[in-house]
Design a protein around this motif. Structure first.
Motif, mmCIF file in Angstrom:
data_model
loop_
_atom_site.group_PDB
_atom_site.id
_atom_site.type_symbol
_atom_site.label_atom_id
_atom_site.label_comp_id
_atom_site.label_asym_id
_atom_site.label_seq_id
_atom_site.Cartn_x
_atom_site.Cartn_y
_atom_site.Cartn_z
ATOM 1 N N ARG A 54 0.832 -1.203 0.000
ATOM 2 C CA ARG A 54 0.000 0.000 0.000
ATOM 3 C C ARG A 54 0.870 1.259 0.000
ATOM 4 O O ARG A 54 0.607 2.217 -0.737
ATOM 5 N N ARG B 238 2.391 2.722 -3.222
ATOM 6 C CA ARG B 238 1.559 3.518 -4.132
ATOM 7 C C ARG B 238 1.876 5.016 -4.032
ATOM 8 O O ARG B 238 1.515 5.793 -4.916
ATOM 9 N N LEU B 239 2.526 5.419 -2.960
ATOM 10 C CA LEU B 239 2.758 6.835 -2.706
ATOM 11 C C LEU B 239 3.951 7.361 -3.485
ATOM 12 O O LEU B 239 4.921 6.647 -3.736
ATOM 13 N N THR B 240 3.885 8.634 -3.826
ATOM 14 C CA THR B 240 5.063 9.303 -4.372
ATOM 15 C C THR B 240 6.026 9.590 -3.217
ATOM 16 O O THR B 240 5.671 9.464 -2.042
ATOM 17 N N GLU C 18 4.577 12.356 -1.045
ATOM 18 C CA GLU C 18 3.428 11.903 -0.256
ATOM 19 C C GLU C 18 3.890 11.075 0.950
ATOM 20 O O GLU C 18 3.357 11.213 2.047
ATOM 21 N N ARG D 152 -4.207 13.097 -0.993
ATOM 22 C CA ARG D 152 -3.963 12.062 -1.990
ATOM 23 C C ARG D 152 -3.421 10.790 -1.339
ATOM 24 O O ARG D 152 -3.819 9.670 -1.685
ATOM 25 N N ALA D 153 -2.514 10.971 -0.391
ATOM 26 C CA ALA D 153 -1.907 9.818 0.277
ATOM 27 C C ALA D 153 -2.963 9.033 1.061
ATOM 28 O O ALA D 153 -2.992 7.796 1.010
ATOM 29 N N ARG E 283 -6.104 8.803 0.489
ATOM 30 C CA ARG E 283 -6.973 8.074 -0.443
ATOM 31 C C ARG E 283 -6.253 6.850 -1.007
ATOM 32 O O ARG E 283 -6.852 5.769 -1.106
ATOM 33 N N LYS E 284 -5.000 7.008 -1.382
ATOM 34 C CA LYS E 284 -4.244 5.877 -1.928
ATOM 35 C C LYS E 284 -4.085 4.757 -0.906
ATOM 36 O O LYS E 284 -4.118 3.566 -1.245
ATOM 37 N N LEU E 285 -3.902 5.124 0.354
ATOM 38 C CA LEU E 285 -3.704 4.134 1.412
ATOM 39 C C LEU E 285 -5.015 3.592 1.960
ATOM 40 O O LEU E 285 -5.018 2.643 2.745
ATOM 41 N N ASP E 286 -6.108 4.206 1.579
ATOM 42 C CA ASP E 286 -7.436 3.805 2.039
ATOM 43 C C ASP E 286 -7.534 3.880 3.566
ATOM 44 O O ASP E 286 -8.014 2.957 4.226
#
Length: 207
Positions: free
Chosen positions: A139, A142-144, A147, A180-181, A183-186
């Protein structure tokens, strides 16, 4: 009888190996016995709970040497040491290096079974933790880079304004990266984010 785990035995004494193999077979374990540590080291780790019963003193290499080689290749198999005599310095070193237990020969059957039961239970917990850690790492991948930097500072307890000052960016930009982070990590809270990062450091207790 149902097989409940995989036990590896390493001892240069064939009589000891026969006795241990008979004991553990009787209680339903899968058992592999080796007089030579190298044969064990050349054998791939099975997919399932396992533990290693390891003699401390052997002519080819010591139990501590085997422990270091196993650890060096990234294998976290729980180890129970056996020794013909109580050796305090070696015991201390083995335990510092992560051994689960250290028993003196001739070890009582109940002690051996208790040690093996705890070792296999530890391995089950360890495998579950590693699986969860891999999911967490996937998970986070997925981050930049930015982020992830923002998330690490959030986990440390910094607020957006402090994060902006630390990274030399605008507070508005911090909010964008943070959103954004998340959301990407849920994750929907700072507490959930902290738990996710903490999971990567978790280690099951040797009990």
């Amino acid at each position: 009888m149902e097989q409940t785990g995989h036990i590896f035995l390493i001892d240069d004494d064939p009589a000891v190996l026969r006795a241990l193999r008979r004991l553990f077979h009787t209680h339903g374990f899968i058992v592999e016995a080796y007089e030579s540590p190298q044969f064990f080291l050349d054998r791939p780790r099975p997919d399932g709970p396992a533990c290693l019963i390891l003699d401390m003193r052997m002519p080819e290499m010591s139990g501590l040497d085997v422990q270091q080689l196993v650890k060096g290749r990234g294998d976290d198999i729980p180890i129970v040491f056996l020794s013909g005599a109580s050796d305090v310095p070696k015991t201390a070193q083995a335990m510092r290096n992560g051994a689960l237990d250290f028993l003196v020969k001739p070890a009582d059957e109940s002690q051996l079974l208790d040690a093996v039961t705890r070792a296999l239970a530890w391995d089950v917990r360890h495998r579950l933790v590693r699986a969860e850690q891999q999911k967490a790492a996937d998970r986070l991948s997925r981050l930049t880079r930015r982020e992830k930097e923002v998330c690490e500072l959030v986990v440390r307890g910094l607020i957006n304004k402090q994060i902006a000052a630390t990274l030399g960016i605008a507070e508005k930009t911090v909010k964008i990266h943070r959103g954004r982070a998340m959301r990407k990590l849920d994750v929907d809270s700072v507490a959930a984010l902290v738990r996710l990062f903490s999971l990567l450091e978790e280690q099951p207790a040797l009990t």
